[in-house]
Scaffold this motif. Structure first.
Motif, PDB file in Angstrom:
ATOM      1  N   MET A   1      43.378 -14.372  42.374  1.00  0.00           N
ATOM      2  CA  MET A   1      42.403 -15.290  42.957  1.00  0.00           C
ATOM      3  C   MET A   1      42.531 -16.679  42.343  1.00  0.00           C
ATOM      4  N   GLN A   2      42.653 -16.743  41.019  1.00  0.00           N
ATOM      5  CA  GLN A   2      42.777 -18.039  40.345  1.00  0.00           C
ATOM      6  C   GLN A   2      44.081 -18.733  40.704  1.00  0.00           C
ATOM      7  N   GLN A   3      45.133 -17.939  40.918  1.00  0.00           N
ATOM      8  CA  GLN A   3      46.427 -18.518  41.289  1.00  0.00           C
ATOM      9  C   GLN A   3      46.329 -19.204  42.656  1.00  0.00           C
ATOM     10  N   TYR A   4      45.716 -18.550  43.617  1.00  0.00           N
ATOM     11  CA  TYR A   4      45.546 -19.150  44.936  1.00  0.00           C
ATOM     12  C   TYR A   4      44.628 -20.371  44.859  1.00  0.00           C
ATOM     13  N   GLU A   5      43.603 -20.274  44.025  1.00  0.00           N
ATOM     14  CA  GLU A   5      42.661 -21.381  43.889  1.00  0.00           C
ATOM     15  C   GLU A   5      43.361 -22.613  43.324  1.00  0.00           C
TER      16      GLU A   5
ATOM     17  N   GLU B   1      33.416 -26.887  59.907  1.00  0.00           N
ATOM     18  CA  GLU B   1      32.022 -26.493  60.022  1.00  0.00           C
ATOM     19  C   GLU B   1      31.642 -25.618  58.836  1.00  0.00           C
ATOM     20  N   LYS B   2      30.471 -25.873  58.264  1.00  0.00           N
ATOM     21  CA  LYS B   2      30.067 -25.185  57.040  1.00  0.00           C
ATOM     22  C   LYS B   2      29.059 -24.074  57.331  1.00  0.00           C
TER      23      LYS B   2
ATOM     24  N   SER C   1      37.119 -14.210  49.708  1.00  0.00           N
ATOM     25  CA  SER C   1      35.732 -14.611  49.459  1.00  0.00           C
ATOM     26  C   SER C   1      35.681 -15.917  48.684  1.00  0.00           C
ATOM     27  N   ASN C   2      36.566 -16.063  47.700  1.00  0.00           N
ATOM     28  CA  ASN C   2      36.616 -17.307  46.928  1.00  0.00           C
ATOM     29  C   ASN C   2      37.009 -18.492  47.800  1.00  0.00           C
ATOM     30  N   ILE C   3      37.995 -18.302  48.671  1.00  0.00           N
ATOM     31  CA  ILE C   3      38.421 -19.386  49.564  1.00  0.00           C
ATOM     32  C   ILE C   3      37.310 -19.728  50.548  1.00  0.00           C
ATOM     33  N   ALA C   4      36.621 -18.711  51.071  1.00  0.00           N
ATOM     34  CA  ALA C   4      35.517 -18.968  52.004  1.00  0.00           C
ATOM     35  C   ALA C   4      34.415 -19.778  51.324  1.00  0.00           C
ATOM     36  N   LEU C   5      34.092 -19.438  50.089  1.00  0.00           N
ATOM     37  CA  LEU C   5      33.071 -20.192  49.365  1.00  0.00           C
ATOM     38  C   LEU C   5      33.517 -21.632  49.121  1.00  0.00           C
ATOM     39  N   ARG C   6      34.810 -21.821  48.849  1.00  0.00           N
ATOM     40  CA  ARG C   6      35.335 -23.179  48.643  1.00  0.00           C
ATOM     41  C   ARG C   6      35.344 -23.976  49.947  1.00  0.00           C
ATOM     42  N   LYS C   7      35.412 -23.259  51.069  1.00  0.00           N
ATOM     43  CA  LYS C   7      35.324 -23.907  52.380  1.00  0.00           C
ATOM     44  C   LYS C   7      33.872 -24.123  52.803  1.00  0.00           C
ATOM     45  N   GLN C   8      32.948 -23.895  51.856  1.00  0.00           N
ATOM     46  CA  GLN C   8      31.510 -24.050  52.089  1.00  0.00           C
ATOM     47  C   GLN C   8      30.957 -23.024  53.063  1.00  0.00           C
ATOM     48  N   ASP C   9      31.673 -21.916  53.234  1.00  0.00           N
ATOM     49  CA  ASP C   9      31.154 -20.812  54.039  1.00  0.00           C
ATOM     50  C   ASP C   9      30.375 -19.849  53.149  1.00  0.00           C
ATOM     51  N   LYS C  10      29.687 -18.926  53.777  1.00  0.00           N
ATOM     52  CA  LYS C  10      28.954 -17.894  53.056  1.00  0.00           C
ATOM     53  C   LYS C  10      29.793 -16.623  53.041  1.00  0.00           C
TER      54      LYS C  10
ATOM     55  N   PRO D   1      24.813  -9.368  50.925  1.00  0.00           N
ATOM     56  CA  PRO D   1      24.572 -10.339  52.008  1.00  0.00           C
ATOM     57  C   PRO D   1      25.358 -11.626  51.784  1.00  0.00           C
ATOM     58  N   ALA D   2      25.856 -12.190  52.869  1.00  0.00           N
ATOM     59  CA  ALA D   2      26.656 -13.415  52.785  1.00  0.00           C
ATOM     60  C   ALA D   2      25.785 -14.581  52.326  1.00  0.00           C
ATOM     61  N   GLU D   3      26.165 -15.190  51.205  1.00  0.00           N
ATOM     62  CA  GLU D   3      25.464 -16.338  50.656  1.00  0.00           C
ATOM     63  C   GLU D   3      26.472 -17.303  50.066  1.00  0.00           C
ATOM     64  N   ARG D   4      25.965 -18.472  49.655  1.00  0.00           N
ATOM     65  CA  ARG D   4      26.849 -19.491  49.086  1.00  0.00           C
ATOM     66  C   ARG D   4      26.339 -19.933  47.717  1.00  0.00           C
ATOM     67  N   LYS D   5      25.705 -19.045  47.006  1.00  0.00           N
ATOM     68  CA  LYS D   5      25.172 -19.375  45.687  1.00  0.00           C
ATOM     69  C   LYS D   5      26.293 -19.461  44.667  1.00  0.00           C
ATOM     70  N   ALA D   6      26.006 -20.104  43.561  1.00  0.00           N
ATOM     71  CA  ALA D   6      27.011 -20.250  42.501  1.00  0.00           C
ATOM     72  C   ALA D   6      27.387 -18.901  41.892  1.00  0.00           C
ATOM     73  N   THR D   7      26.467 -17.947  41.944  1.00  0.00           N
ATOM     74  CA  THR D   7      26.711 -16.629  41.348  1.00  0.00           C
ATOM     75  C   THR D   7      27.277 -15.616  42.341  1.00  0.00           C
ATOM     76  N   GLN D   8      27.528 -16.048  43.579  1.00  0.00           N
ATOM     77  CA  GLN D   8      27.925 -15.099  44.608  1.00  0.00           C
ATOM     78  C   GLN D   8      29.261 -14.422  44.304  1.00  0.00           C
ATOM     79  N   LEU D   9      30.223 -15.185  43.808  1.00  0.00           N
ATOM     80  CA  LEU D   9      31.538 -14.599  43.536  1.00  0.00           C
ATOM     81  C   LEU D   9      31.450 -13.539  42.440  1.00  0.00           C
ATOM     82  N   ASN D  10      30.624 -13.774  41.421  1.00  0.00           N
ATOM     83  CA  ASN D  10      30.441 -12.768  40.366  1.00  0.00           C
ATOM     84  C   ASN D  10      29.780 -11.508  40.915  1.00  0.00           C
TER      85      ASN D  10
END
Length: 443
Positions: free
Chosen positions: A172-176, A235-236, A271-280, A295-304
């Motif tokens: 995940m970090q490599q793609y990021e 679109e976000k 999921s990490n890429i979607a969050l970076r694209k401002q998606d949930k 549930p799909a969210e965009r919180k800072a803790t969502q990836l964890n």
């Protein structure tokens, strides 16, 4: 007792003793040699005692410790470091045996090192776990040769460590990182051509390598005396769910990992890429029952949250209930979302049994079905046939391969998007499809 447990003899000592016995036997034939043999043997014993004294005169002649990350990445090569410090007044030759967790089934983890007096040597090696869960490392055993290499002293550093193995966050970090530096193409991610500019204008920024030259803002470039480009944003706040089938069809192995683990690793990256694209981003796992829903969210803790849920997933050996999946989606996911279903169909009949439920899901959401090529079949198809049996085997392999392609066709006829991919290329192909949906405004 501790002295005896830590004392070992080297091969040179055994060679010396064997030679001494041979010379004593020879002295019976040639008595003139007896005195010379006794003197030589006495010198040899004295040297061995001096070597032993040099090693055991200092109780803590070396120190070793293991260093690693707090958690390991499943399916990736993780760095393990051993620091070996020499506190003797002379250089040492050491053999280090690190006791690995039983999951690796590896008993030859032996390293050799030469360390100067007062220096620390760093030993680096990598481990690739293929199962998620808790791994326990044992002690570090260090065998130090004396200056004359006649005896060894064993040091045992009880550094028992328990470390969890999580879904592949290193991948995940490599793609990021590559996404930040616009180098995703190095991993096989395609540059998707945006159809028009229906996306919202975001800002004017400096040009970087990889930007579309058609977005250059010439007026702004003239004012700034450097190339500037118009930046657009997709679109976000769209909902993206990775739905992971945990049924028996996902237990099939490939390069040490099960299909379930490949799906989990790809879901984490996406999921990490979607969050970076401002998606949930959200997660749903199921088999004969619904296991977890994040549930799909965009919180800072969502990836964890997603990573913690994926860490505990295990294959269940029953057939998955797609009717129950459809009911759960209707009840829990009210907004139209992009749903990526990671599953596996080996036969066309197996796919047709689930097709009614997939069609119902596709009426309310944009559904992408991701399933796997049988890499063993691909290997069989590429082999030449030299016997009647091999012809029959290849014919059966071609039948199953044909059915995989028919499944793609069947899904397409009902308006359901699909990806048929090898496990190795799962993450790249899934990211490409997601970016394609975003560029077309479908997601």
């Amino acid at each position: 007792m501790q002295f005896i447990r830590s004392l070992y003899f080297t091969q040179y000592l055994f060679y010396g003793l064997t030679t001494a016995v041979g010379l004593f036997l020879l002295a019976f034939v040639f008595p003139a040699l007896l005195l010379l043999v006794k003197v030589a043997f006495g010198v040899f014993v004295v040297l061995a005692l001096l070597d032993m004294l040099a090693l055991f005169s200092q109780s803590k002649g070396v120190f070793a410790r293991r260093s690693m990350a707090e958690k390991l990445s499943n399916g990736s090569y993780n760095d393990i470091l051993i620091y070996l410090e020499n506190k003797y007044a002379f250089p040492i030759q050491a053999e280090i045996i690190d006791e690995l967790p039983f999951q690796f089934q590896k008993r030859d983890n032996l390293f050799k090192a030469r360390v100067e007096s007062g220096y620390t040597q760093v030993i680096h090696y990598t481990l690739r776990p293929t199962k998620r869960g808790s791994y326990r490392f044992g002690a570090i055993n260090v065998f130090v040769n004396g200056p004359l290499k006649l005896v060894k002293k064993r040091y045992r550093f009880a550094q028992d460590q328990e470390v969890p193995v999580y879904p592949s966050f290193l991948q995940m970090q490599q793609y990021e990182l590559l996404a930040i530096t616009n180098r995703l193409h190095e991993m096989g991610v395609k540059k998707i051509r945006r159809i028009g500019h229906s996306a919202e204008f975001e800002q004017i920024r400096p040009y970087v390598a990889g930007d579309d030259q058609r977005t250059i803002n010439w007026k702004a470039s003239a004012r700034k005396s450097e190339l500037m480009v118009n930046s657009f944003q997709d679109e976000k706040s769209q909902q993206v769910y990775c739905m992971i089938d945990k049924g028996r069809v996902m237990q099939m192995p490939f390069e040490g990992l099960t299909l379930l683990d490949y799906a989990i690793n790809a879901s984490l990256v996406l999921s990490n890429i979607a969050l970076r694209k401002q998606d949930k981003a959200g997660i749903l796992t199921f088999s004969e029952m619904i296991s977890n829903i994040v549930p799909a969210e965009r919180k800072a803790t969502q990836l964890n949250r997603i990573m913690e849920v994926l860490y505990n997933q295990k294959t269940r050996f029953l057939e998955s209930d797609y009717e129950l999946l459809y009911a759960a989606l209707r009840n829990k996911v009210k907004q139209r979302s992009l749903l990526l279903l990671f599953t596996n169909f080996e036969t066309l009949n197996g796919a047709k049994r689930q097709l009614p439920y997939l069609r119902k899901i596709a009426k309310h959401h944009l559904l992408l079905v991701v399933f796997f090529e049988n890499t063993e079949l691909q290997a069989l198809l590429q082999q030449s046939t030299d016997s009647t049996e091999e012809v029959y085997v290849k014919a059966i392999a071609e039948k199953f391969d044909y059915e995989k392609k028919q499944i793609v066709k069947e899904l397409r006829q009902h308006g359901i998007q699909s990806i048929l991919t090898s496990p190795r290329h799962l993450t790249v192909n899934t990211i490409n499809k997601y970016l394609e949906f975003k560029s077309r405004g479908m997601a």
